[in-house]
Design an enzyme around this catalytic site. Structure first.
Site, short mmCIF file in Angstrom:
data_model
loop_
_atom_site.label_atom_id
_atom_site.label_comp_id
_atom_site.label_asym_id
_atom_site.label_seq_id
_atom_site.Cartn_x
_atom_site.Cartn_y
_atom_site.Cartn_z
N ASP A 67 0.82 -1.22 0.00
CA ASP A 67 0.00 0.00 0.00
C ASP A 67 0.85 1.26 0.00
O ASP A 67 2.06 1.22 0.23
CB ASP A 67 -0.97 0.00 1.20
CG ASP A 67 -0.36 -0.58 2.48
OD1 ASP A 67 0.88 -0.56 2.60
OD2 ASP A 67 -1.11 -1.04 3.34
N ASP A 135 -7.99 -2.76 13.95
CA ASP A 135 -9.38 -2.97 13.52
C ASP A 135 -9.50 -4.19 12.59
O ASP A 135 -10.54 -4.39 11.97
CB ASP A 135 -9.92 -1.71 12.82
CG ASP A 135 -9.16 -1.36 11.53
OD1 ASP A 135 -8.17 -2.05 11.18
OD2 ASP A 135 -9.57 -0.39 10.86
N HIS A 137 -7.63 -4.74 9.84
CA HIS A 137 -7.26 -4.55 8.43
C HIS A 137 -5.98 -5.30 8.10
O HIS A 137 -5.11 -5.51 8.95
CB HIS A 137 -7.17 -3.07 8.05
CG HIS A 137 -6.01 -2.30 8.60
ND1 HIS A 137 -6.13 -1.05 9.16
CD2 HIS A 137 -4.68 -2.59 8.67
CE1 HIS A 137 -4.96 -0.60 9.53
NE2 HIS A 137 -4.04 -1.53 9.25
N GLU A 142 -9.87 -1.96 4.97
CA GLU A 142 -10.54 -1.66 6.23
C GLU A 142 -11.82 -2.49 6.36
O GLU A 142 -12.30 -3.07 5.36
CB GLU A 142 -10.88 -0.16 6.27
CG GLU A 142 -9.66 0.75 6.23
CD GLU A 142 -8.86 0.78 7.54
OE1 GLU A 142 -9.02 -0.13 8.39
OE2 GLU A 142 -8.06 1.72 7.72
#
Ligand code: F6R
Length: 241
Positions: A67, A135, A137, A142
């Protein structure tokens, strides 16, 4: 299928990760999927030390990063391109043309994402290194991201921006709100996956990845469908298993 290793120090976590990477490096032209963030830094240090001491060469390795932020220049000090150069590429012998990092500073993100996915499709990642967000990811996929996703533009979750503010002078206002990320389906194509997670703030996400229901609410739970995933954890991250 998960192979879970719990190690009692970050150095041991990094050594375990390095042992797995070294097996992959025996291939003629290994294709490595790389992550940024704090989790793989110890592994990258071991790769650099081994390159310096034992001459392990990356001249034929190909690397794909997961990313990149949108909204900061490619060589901004907090871009993932800068991170990779600083923490790995500038210290080993990988040729610049063998390095692939998603483009976050272009004019046409959709075209850049399609081009990245097309490059990925020419290869087959032998080992994908992953961290995991608090979270759940992986990459910057996400909660709510489709399991069928390929490289795409994503809005960063508030939690992710808070977690990453530590790299931006603890100022969430400086953390970009979007990124380009390999998708969940792109990640799942890797032959072998290695997840590194440390600290109590990862315990819930690690539990969701391994034992939770498989759901797009916990993107890492897609890994339950992969047949070769090694997860290396410290005791704090493993506490709910
Ligand atoms: C980084 C990435 C992210 C991180 C995750 C964990 O390229 O794709 O998924 O792996 O946010 O970050 P750290 O390791 O900093 O806790």
């Amino acid at each position: 299928m998960f192979n879970i290793i719990i190690a009692d120090s970050y150095d041991k976590i990094s050594s375990e990760a390095f042992r797995i990477l070294k097996e992959i490096m025996l291939a003629d032209s290994p294709v490595l999927g790389l992550a940024t963030g704090s989790s793989p830094i110890g592994l990258y240090k071991k790769m650099i030390a081994d390159h310096n001491t034992n001459g392990t060469s990356y001249a034929k390795a190909i690397t794909f990063n997961l990313d990149e932020y949108i909204g900061i220049p490619a060589f901004h000090e907090q871009s993932y391109r800068s991170f990779m150069h600083e923490n790995l590429f500038d210290h080993i012998d990988i040729p610049e043309e063998n390095i692939y990092i998603p483009r976050g500073d272009g004019e046409d993100h959709a075209a850049d994402c399609a081009a990245y996915e097309a490059e990925l499709a020419k290869y087959h990642i032998d080992l994908q290194i992953l961290g995991i967000g608090s979270d759940g990811h992986i990459g910057f996929n996400e909660p709510g991201t489709s399991f069928d996703s390929l490289t795409h533009v994503t809005d960063l979750a508030e939690q992710t921006r808070k977690d990453n503010a530590r790299f931006f002078d603890d100022d969430i206002g400086q953390v970009p709100s979007q990124a380009v990320t390999m998708g969940l389906a792109s990640i799942m194509k890797a032959r072998k996956i290695l997840v590194i997670a440390c600290g109590a703030n990862k315990a819930e996400a690690v539990y969701g990845m391994i034992k939770g229901p498989q759901s797009e609410e916990c993107p890492a739970s897609i890994l339950q469908s992969h047949d070769d995933v090694t997860v290396i954890l410290d005791k704090e991250a493993a506490v709910r298993l």
